[in-house]
Design an enzyme around this catalytic site. Structure first.
Site, PDB file in Angstrom:
ATOM      1  N   TYR A 143      11.487 -37.952  96.951  1.00  0.00           N
ATOM      2  CA  TYR A 143      10.537 -38.844  96.276  1.00  0.00           C
ATOM      3  C   TYR A 143       9.617 -39.500  96.936  1.00  0.00           C
ATOM      4  CZ  TYR A 143      14.150 -38.450  92.600  1.00  0.00           C
ATOM      5  OH  TYR A 143      15.152 -38.154  91.733  1.00  0.00           O
ATOM      6  N   LYS A 192      24.472 -31.795 100.835  1.00  0.00           N
ATOM      7  CA  LYS A 192      24.275 -30.431 100.534  1.00  0.00           C
ATOM      8  C   LYS A 192      24.117 -29.581 102.150  1.00  0.00           C
ATOM      9  CE  LYS A 192      24.496 -26.838  97.972  1.00  0.00           C
ATOM     10  NZ  LYS A 192      25.396 -26.552  97.188  1.00  0.00           N
ATOM     11  N   ASP A 224      27.170 -30.435  94.635  1.00  0.00           N
ATOM     12  CA  ASP A 224      27.537 -29.765  93.378  1.00  0.00           C
ATOM     13  C   ASP A 224      28.836 -30.120  93.144  1.00  0.00           C
ATOM     14  OD1 ASP A 224      27.744 -28.557  95.805  1.00  0.00           O
ATOM     15  OD2 ASP A 224      27.427 -26.504  94.897  1.00  0.00           O
ATOM     16  N   ASP A 248      20.250 -40.254  92.105  1.00  0.00           N
ATOM     17  CA  ASP A 248      19.644 -40.798  91.281  1.00  0.00           C
ATOM     18  C   ASP A 248      20.390 -39.775  90.009  1.00  0.00           C
ATOM     19  OD1 ASP A 248      17.885 -41.076  89.065  1.00  0.00           O
ATOM     20  OD2 ASP A 248      16.065 -40.190  89.974  1.00  0.00           O
ATOM     21  N   ASP A 252      23.580 -41.134  87.189  1.00  0.00           N
ATOM     22  CA  ASP A 252      23.519 -41.236  85.889  1.00  0.00           C
ATOM     23  C   ASP A 252      24.635 -40.297  85.081  1.00  0.00           C
ATOM     24  OD1 ASP A 252      20.964 -42.345  85.856  1.00  0.00           O
ATOM     25  OD2 ASP A 252      20.052 -41.131  84.689  1.00  0.00           O
TER      26      ASP A 252
END
Length: 356
Positions: A143, A192, A224, A248, A252
């Protein structure tokens, strides 16, 4: 008597409605526990664009820096979708995080007992309770990395860069390890590392840092797999630490496991005591002004503020208990179930105040 100065950024959409209820609860808490609160309102997001042309005015930054803590509602909405990327409401949110050095985002995913049946997961998967703390790095990663658009063989293309330094990883890692020490001494680091060099550096740094916390049980998980495990067996997690973009997404997902995104608070912390506190849901412009928004995530954000920035843990606990008690009998429309009373945004705030 302790006196605290709070910068208030009501923002857009339902932001003003939910913040008003949180302030109502904070005022009652201050009265009960013997401290004072002064408020200083400022503009952020779409309302700031309308008033000043930019999503983050310098005056807002100055007010936030001068405060003991910051309370935020929500920003954004379709009204500002045509703004250039660097002048969208969300740019103001990223900007204030950077300006205040808010590198650590704490997102608890907790199921309140009265809302247990609201979770989309089966009761046998959730068990007696769920209490996960996601520690998300907030000022680095993709970001904030280099980005741009270009043409490749005559075709438009774009890129965004994921970058982390050892310093950034160590900083967020210490927050996560310290949090684990205060809870169940169990930490899962999510990356990852099988694909990304930035994740390999992340994992190497977290492993090295773990030697300073021998009491904490450290495990590693690819993002994942973590996304899958959160719905398969959420009870295995206590504290999760991860990068900006992974955090992020995962936070959620965890929020919906808890029953409603309208219930979850968050804290964004700097290296000092100050922080920014906000619900993790958006501005919900489609229901703004209707008096049906759920203010509990914002009220619970105030509880986090009292605990992490203002050193008022008993006041924080009182708010959390009042929210849990309120949920036994009353609900806003987003979490309404038969047998409970449906109430408005302001009525929910009033009920939490009365239970304090």
């Amino acid at each position: 008597m302790n006196k605290y100065k709070i910068a208030v950024l009501k923002g857009d959409g339902i932001g003003p409605e939910i913040v008003n209820e949180a302030i109502k609860v904070l005022n009652k808490t201050a009265e009960k526990f013997g401290f004072e609160v002064d408020y200083d309102e400022a503009l952020l997001g779409g309302c700031a664009i309308d008033a000043t042309g930019v999503p983050l005015p310098e005056e807002t930054i100055a007010k936030c820096k001068a405060a003991d803590s910051v309370l935020l509602g929500a920003v954004g909405g379709p009204k500002w979708d045509n703004q250039p990327g660097n002048n969208r409401p969300e740019a103001g949110l990223l900007g204030i995080r950077g300006a205040l050095g808010l590198f650590a985002n704490l997102r608890p995913a907790v199921i309140f007992e009265p809302l247990k049946n609201a979770s989309p997961l089966k009761a046998e998967i959730i068990g007696d309770s769920m209490d996960i703390m996601i520690v998300r790095e907030l000022t680095g990663g993709i970001y904030f990395g280099k980005r741009g658009k270009f043409e490749e063989d005559g075709v438009p293309a774009a890129y965004d860069t994921e970058k982390y330094s050892v310093t950034e990883i160590e900083r967020i890692g210490r927050v996560a390890f310290d949090m684990a020490m205060k809870r169940n001494k169990k930490l899962t680091s999510v990356d990852k590392a099988n694909v990304l060099d930035s994740s390999r550096l992340w994992r190497e740094t977290i492993i090295r840092l773990s030697k300073e916390y021998p009491e904490v049980e450290l495990s590693h998980m690819y993002v994942d797999n973590c996304a899958m495990q959160l719905v398969r067996n959420p009870k295995q997690f206590d504290v999760i630490v991860t990068s900006n973009i992974f955090g992020d997404i995962l936070s959620d997902e965890a929020s919906m496991i808890s029953g409603s995104i309208g219930m979850l608070a968050s804290a964004s912390l700097s290296s000092g005591k100050s922080g920014l506190y906000e619900p993790i849901h958006g501005s919900a412009p489609d229901i703004a002004g209707q008096g049906i928004a759920n203010p509990l995530a914002t009220i619970l954000s105030v509880a986090m503020m009292l605990r992490y920035s203002l050193d008022e843990p008993k006041a924080a606990e009182a708010i959390e208990k009042a929210v849990s008690e309120a949920l036994k009998t009353v609900r806003t429309p987003d979490i309404y179930t038969e047998g409970t009373k449906k109430v408005s945004t302001s009525e929910m705030g009033d009920i939490v105040v009365s239970l304090l």
